[in-house]
Design an enzyme around this catalytic site. Structure first.
Site, PDB file in Angstrom:
ATOM      1  N   LYS A 175     -10.770   5.331   2.019  1.00 12.26           N
ATOM      2  CA  LYS A 175      -9.830   4.639   1.132  1.00 12.26           C
ATOM      3  C   LYS A 175     -10.670   3.888   0.109  1.00 12.26           C
ATOM      4  CE  LYS A 175      -5.688   2.010   1.356  1.00 12.26           C
ATOM      5  NZ  LYS A 175      -4.696   1.558   2.313  1.00 12.26           N
ATOM      6  N   GLU A 221       0.828  -1.209   0.000  1.00 15.56           N
ATOM      7  CA  GLU A 221       0.000   0.000   0.000  1.00 15.56           C
ATOM      8  C   GLU A 221       0.862   1.259   0.000  1.00 15.56           C
ATOM      9  OE1 GLU A 221      -3.972  -0.710   2.426  1.00 15.56           O
ATOM     10  OE2 GLU A 221      -2.220  -1.360   3.584  1.00 15.56           O
TER      11      GLU A 221
END
Length: 118
Positions: free
Chosen positions: A98, A21
């Site tokens: 997100k 990520e």
């Protein structure tokens, strides 16, 4: 009371607990609402009498550019800066989302909401 809202601020950033990520990044959405007395600016039509939403947007973008593991940490940093830099703000609420999180399923987004009052 009066509010200023910034809706759907879209940012590409590098947050998360997984190493991937922080390397490949992801899309994020931020919604921000601040409470302030806007009576004077409604009369004066002067930027100095209100909360400048360009300043708010800059704070969001600058803090989103700084990697964090948790959305909560990002949101707290943004709220702290708003309260430190913009004395007219009485309360601020932020939602950080997100998009397409790596959860092993078809999830559009995950989000957190934090608020801070002066």
């Amino acid at each position: 009371m009066d509010f200023i809202k910034l809706n759907n601020i879209r940012v590409y950033a590098y947050h998360g607990c997984l190493a991937e990520e922080t390397k490949i990044g992801s899309d994020y959405r931020v919604d921000l609402k601040v409470e302030a007395d806007l009576d004077q600016s409604a009369i004066s039509d002067q930027l100095k009498d209100t909360v400048d939403y360009v300043h708010l947007n800059s704070i969001v973008r600058e803090e989103m550019a700084e990697p964090s593991k948790l959305l909560e940490h990002i949101a707290k940093r943004i709220l702290d800066r708003i309260m430190n830099e913009l004395s007219m703000v009485k309360m601020a609420e932020i939602a950080v989302a997100k998009m397409n999180p790596p959860l092993g399923g078809d999830v559009e987004s995950v989000s957190i909401i934090l608020s801070k009052t002066r």
